[in-house]
Design an enzyme around this catalytic site. Sequence first.
Site, PDB file in Angstrom:
ATOM      1  N   ASN A 148     -17.647  25.870 -25.092  1.00  0.00           N
ATOM      2  CA  ASN A 148     -18.321  24.807 -24.329  1.00  0.00           C
ATOM      3  C   ASN A 148     -18.082  24.914 -22.820  1.00  0.00           C
ATOM      4  O   ASN A 148     -16.980  25.246 -22.391  1.00  0.00           O
ATOM      5  CB  ASN A 148     -17.834  23.440 -24.816  1.00  0.00           C
ATOM      6  N   ASN A 166      -2.215  -1.651  13.407  1.00  0.00           N
ATOM      7  CA  ASN A 166      -3.676  -1.479  13.370  1.00  0.00           C
ATOM      8  C   ASN A 166      -4.127  -0.188  14.055  1.00  0.00           C
ATOM      9  O   ASN A 166      -4.955   0.549  13.526  1.00  0.00           O
ATOM     10  CB  ASN A 166      -4.373  -2.690  13.998  1.00  0.00           C
ATOM     11  N   THR A 178     -39.740  26.011 -11.480  1.00  0.00           N
ATOM     12  CA  THR A 178     -40.049  24.712 -10.875  1.00  0.00           C
ATOM     13  C   THR A 178     -40.301  23.797 -12.061  1.00  0.00           C
ATOM     14  O   THR A 178     -40.819  24.255 -13.088  1.00  0.00           O
ATOM     15  CB  THR A 178     -41.297  24.753  -9.967  1.00  0.00           C
ATOM     16  N   HIS A 179     -39.931  22.550 -11.934  1.00  0.00           N
ATOM     17  CA  HIS A 179     -40.049  21.582 -13.041  1.00  0.00           C
ATOM     18  C   HIS A 179     -39.325  22.069 -14.296  1.00  0.00           C
ATOM     19  O   HIS A 179     -39.738  21.746 -15.410  1.00  0.00           O
ATOM     20  CB  HIS A 179     -41.515  21.307 -13.386  1.00  0.00           C
ATOM     21  N   TYR A 229      -9.580  -5.908  13.154  1.00  0.00           N
ATOM     22  CA  TYR A 229      -8.921  -5.468  11.920  1.00  0.00           C
ATOM     23  C   TYR A 229      -8.919  -6.579  10.876  1.00  0.00           C
ATOM     24  O   TYR A 229      -8.675  -7.741  11.186  1.00  0.00           O
ATOM     25  CB  TYR A 229      -7.474  -5.023  12.184  1.00  0.00           C
ATOM     26  N   GLU A 253     -19.436  20.734 -16.758  1.00  0.00           N
ATOM     27  CA  GLU A 253     -19.788  19.379 -17.219  1.00  0.00           C
ATOM     28  C   GLU A 253     -18.910  18.347 -16.535  1.00  0.00           C
ATOM     29  O   GLU A 253     -19.384  17.290 -16.100  1.00  0.00           O
ATOM     30  CB  GLU A 253     -19.615  19.274 -18.733  1.00  0.00           C
ATOM     31  N   SER A 305     -14.364  23.890 -29.544  1.00  0.00           N
ATOM     32  CA  SER A 305     -14.577  22.629 -30.236  1.00  0.00           C
ATOM     33  C   SER A 305     -13.508  22.495 -31.315  1.00  0.00           C
ATOM     34  O   SER A 305     -13.126  23.478 -31.939  1.00  0.00           O
ATOM     35  CB  SER A 305     -15.965  22.623 -30.875  1.00  0.00           C
ATOM     36  N   LYS A 321     -18.106  27.349 -31.302  1.00  0.00           N
ATOM     37  CA  LYS A 321     -18.488  26.828 -29.979  1.00  0.00           C
ATOM     38  C   LYS A 321     -17.632  27.340 -28.829  1.00  0.00           C
ATOM     39  O   LYS A 321     -16.425  27.506 -28.944  1.00  0.00           O
ATOM     40  CB  LYS A 321     -18.395  25.293 -29.987  1.00  0.00           C
ATOM     41  N   LYS A 371      -8.247   3.720   1.774  1.00  0.00           N
ATOM     42  CA  LYS A 371      -7.466   4.928   1.507  1.00  0.00           C
ATOM     43  C   LYS A 371      -7.569   5.470   0.088  1.00  0.00           C
ATOM     44  O   LYS A 371      -7.859   6.649  -0.104  1.00  0.00           O
ATOM     45  CB  LYS A 371      -5.999   4.671   1.872  1.00  0.00           C
ATOM     46  N   GLN A 404      -7.532  -1.829   4.298  1.00  0.00           N
ATOM     47  CA  GLN A 404      -6.533  -1.082   3.541  1.00  0.00           C
ATOM     48  C   GLN A 404      -7.158  -0.406   2.312  1.00  0.00           C
ATOM     49  O   GLN A 404      -6.629   0.566   1.795  1.00  0.00           O
ATOM     50  CB  GLN A 404      -5.418  -2.047   3.119  1.00  0.00           C
ATOM     51  N   SER A 459       0.833  -1.213   0.000  1.00  0.00           N
ATOM     52  CA  SER A 459       0.000   0.000   0.000  1.00  0.00           C
ATOM     53  C   SER A 459       0.861   1.254   0.000  1.00  0.00           C
ATOM     54  O   SER A 459       0.349   2.364  -0.074  1.00  0.00           O
ATOM     55  CB  SER A 459      -0.919   0.014   1.233  1.00  0.00           C
TER      56      SER A 459
HETATM   57  N1  ARG Z   1      -1.389  -1.062   5.315  1.00  0.00           N
HETATM   58  C1  ARG Z   1      -2.284  -1.496   6.345  1.00  0.00           C
HETATM   59  C2  ARG Z   1      -3.649  -0.791   6.185  1.00  0.00           C
HETATM   60  O1  ARG Z   1      -3.690   0.204   5.574  1.00  0.00           O
HETATM   61  C3  ARG Z   1      -1.741  -1.160   7.687  1.00  0.00           C
HETATM   62  C4  ARG Z   1      -2.212  -2.050   8.754  1.00  0.00           C
HETATM   63  C5  ARG Z   1      -1.722  -3.425   8.535  1.00  0.00           C
HETATM   64  N2  ARG Z   1      -2.053  -4.290   9.597  1.00  0.00           N
HETATM   65  C6  ARG Z   1      -1.966  -5.597   9.487  1.00  0.00           C
HETATM   66  N3  ARG Z   1      -2.321  -6.283  10.530  1.00  0.00           N
HETATM   67  N4  ARG Z   1      -1.559  -6.201   8.418  1.00  0.00           N
HETATM   68  O2  ARG Z   1      -4.648  -1.229   6.682  1.00  0.00           O
END
Ligand code: ARG
Length: 483
Positions: free
Chosen positions: A305, A130, A175-176, A337, A310, A297, A303, A345, A342, A43
């Site tokens: 745009n 964790n 409205t509408h 956990y 959009e 365009s 044009k 993120k 993971q 990660s």
């Molecule tokens: N990269 C992990 C995450 O974002 C960190 C925590 C990992 N913990 C584990 N027990 N493998 O969740």
Amino acid sequence: MLLPFLIAGNFFALSMKKKENKKLWGGRFHHSTEKLVEDFTESVSYDKRLFRQDIKGSMAHARMLGKHGIIPKQDAHRIIQGLEQILRKIEEGRFQWKRELEDLHMNIEKALTDSIGPAGGRLHTARSRNDQVATDFRLFVRDETMEVDACIESLQRAFIRQAEKHMDIVMPGFTHLQKAQPVLYPHHMLAYFEMFKRDRQRLRDSLKRVNISPLGSAALAGTSYPIDRRMTADELGFRETSQNSIDAVSDRDFALEFLFCLSVIMVHLSRLSEELVLWASSEFSFVDLPDAYCTGSSIMPQKKNPDVPELVRGKTGRVFGSLFALFTTLKGLPLAYNRDLQEDKEQLFDALDTVKASLSVMSGLVENMCPRPNRMMEDTETGFLTATDLADYLVKKGLPFRQAHEVVGRAVAKCIQRGVELHALNIDELKRLHPLIGDDVIQILSVKGSVGSRKCEGATGYEPVRKALIKAKGWLKEFGVLP
Ligand code: ARG
């Protein structure tokens, strides 16, 4: 007192050397990780974005461990100095992130040990990745909540300036998507101010639930070391400490809530975008979008745009998608956990970047767009926008509203047949519509008269809109910066 630490530290240094190419968790493993698996599970390529929060959290943790004698004070000191160096290195782009070290936590811990020696290995005492990642992510969401808040504020100010600059423009309200009643352009602008005001209030309210420290929950069961959770919470600016270690490491409600807040912001931006796309069309021609925010365009030379609104409207989908992705990730997870977490993120980062970019670009667009008052006014003159005013006029003369509605409805039908507007009828024709209609009906049918008559709080009249503008500015000041 420190002897056991020293002897143990040297032994640790030796054993670390033997396993130099191994993972930080490599003790119980006989074989190295498959490259495919390394790539699949890593990660660091994206969670490195949490480096500031991770280092801040680690410093607080180390200081606490040192203060309470859980690790030697000098080691805590060395850890903190080492982390400061790493922070600088990352900020200056000199830090080498390694995929094989899996995530940012282990990249930083490994760099720390490489730089300060075995003392670095004491940082992870009484902690797990964790509670570490939960802490980092909460700090990140907290920081970014403030950033998003500031972006919304700029957009709100753009609406205020639009309203202020064009206090007297009258336009059709819809409205509408059908012309309904005349309204003031500044009233319409301030409608968006209100929407984004709620977004800021929602974000601020969510902070109460973000600002809780999970640090000290360790893997899931807490720890047997005499840690001081209040101390780390205080240092990190957390208002509270979490009350259940199992929940604390597995909870991502705060991320979900943030994504929800971001999604509502996108709903509002998307509605605004839709409206601007319509307004900028030749069919409406209510507004001139600034050249700097439009594109041409490649084939049609005439044009201009509205690609920016959009795209904002289009990007709304991916933010909703992130919210639903996290909903789905969480729904099947047993406590505590799980590595599924993971996946929280990337989605959040993407949604956040999308929302911040959309807010910034829309602030510029709103700030620089030019309404076309003549076109708007002209458009209020067709479509019977003052029909309700005529009904209200009859009511004020004593007719029950339902009957008044019927009378005006029939009058409108007649006008449509003849292809004229109500205000095009002469006074005798008007009087013939109902015995209660007198000479004073003329100003009732005027668009400006209609707007001016709406004097109650929150209405589109000149006076309430002026007051609303003052109130909006006062609100901005009072809401101020986030605590
Ligand atoms: N990269 C992990 C995450 O974002 C960190 C925590 C990992 N913990 C584990 N027990 N493998 O969740």
